[in-house]
Design an enzyme around this catalytic site. Structure first.
Site, PDB file in Angstrom:
ATOM      1  N   ASN A  46      12.452 -38.373 -53.711  1.00  0.00           N
ATOM      2  CA  ASN A  46      13.892 -38.386 -53.893  1.00  0.00           C
ATOM      3  C   ASN A  46      14.341 -39.120 -55.157  1.00  0.00           C
ATOM      4  OD1 ASN A  46      16.594 -38.415 -53.623  1.00  0.00           O
ATOM      5  ND2 ASN A  46      16.645 -39.241 -51.568  1.00  0.00           N
ATOM      6  N   PRO A  53      21.732 -37.510 -49.385  1.00  0.00           N
ATOM      7  CA  PRO A  53      21.777 -38.199 -48.095  1.00  0.00           C
ATOM      8  C   PRO A  53      20.555 -37.909 -47.240  1.00  0.00           C
ATOM      9  CG  PRO A  53      23.219 -36.287 -48.014  1.00  0.00           C
ATOM     10  CD  PRO A  53      22.666 -36.358 -49.421  1.00  0.00           C
ATOM     11  N   CYS A  54      19.424 -38.394 -47.638  1.00  0.00           N
ATOM     12  CA  CYS A  54      18.205 -38.105 -46.880  1.00  0.00           C
ATOM     13  C   CYS A  54      18.232 -38.803 -45.524  1.00  0.00           C
ATOM     14  CB  CYS A  54      16.969 -38.508 -47.662  1.00  0.00           C
ATOM     15  SG  CYS A  54      17.272 -39.595 -49.009  1.00  0.00           S
ATOM     16  N   HIS A  55      19.150 -39.709 -45.313  1.00  0.00           N
ATOM     17  CA  HIS A  55      19.212 -40.382 -44.018  1.00  0.00           C
ATOM     18  C   HIS A  55      19.734 -39.441 -42.940  1.00  0.00           C
ATOM     19  CE1 HIS A  55      23.187 -40.987 -45.886  1.00  0.00           C
ATOM     20  NE2 HIS A  55      23.643 -40.865 -44.664  1.00  0.00           N
TER      21      HIS A  55
END
Length: 105
Positions: A46, A53-55
DNA sequence: TTAATGACCTATC
DNA sequence: CGATAGGCCATTA
């Protein structure tokens, strides 16, 4: 760039606030349902954590990734809860309510 | 160019 | 329900 990674990043950016998605779904939205692993790798490297917004990306079970690059699973959990995402007693995300399938934004 | 890697998924026991 | 095995693909070294 036009690479698969960018497509994946683009899809991840489209995940609405308060929603979560799985690697498989993202792969499917990116163009190929078999890019689940590639999605994982893409988020691993990333390049823009602040814009991607990888969360909001979890695995099929709704569990948070072990190698979270933001600061830990606790941070990810707080971010999701802050956005209105509900968690199950198991510590997993409530997929049945917050799963984003790409139909809307 | 070849080989190795991985934040996955599905099927089977 | 938990554990194991295999497949799958783009990217990197």
């Amino acid at each position: 760039m036009g690479s698969v990674f960018n497509r994946i990043y683009d899809v991840v950016k489209r995940i609405p606030k308060g929603k979560v998605s799985t690697y498989g779904i993202i792969a499917q939205l990116a163009g190929n349902p078999r890019w689940a692993r590639v999605v994982g790798y893409a988020l691993h490297v990333n390049p823009f954590p602040e814009e991607i917004p990888c969360h909001r990306v979890v695995n099929r079970k709704g569990e948070l990734s072990g190698s979270f690059a933001f600061g830990g699973l606790d941070v990810q959990r707080e971010l999701l809860e802050k956005e209105g995402v509900g968690f199950l007693p198991d510590g997993r995300v409530d997929m049945s309510k917050h799963l984003w399938n790409g139909l809307y934004e």
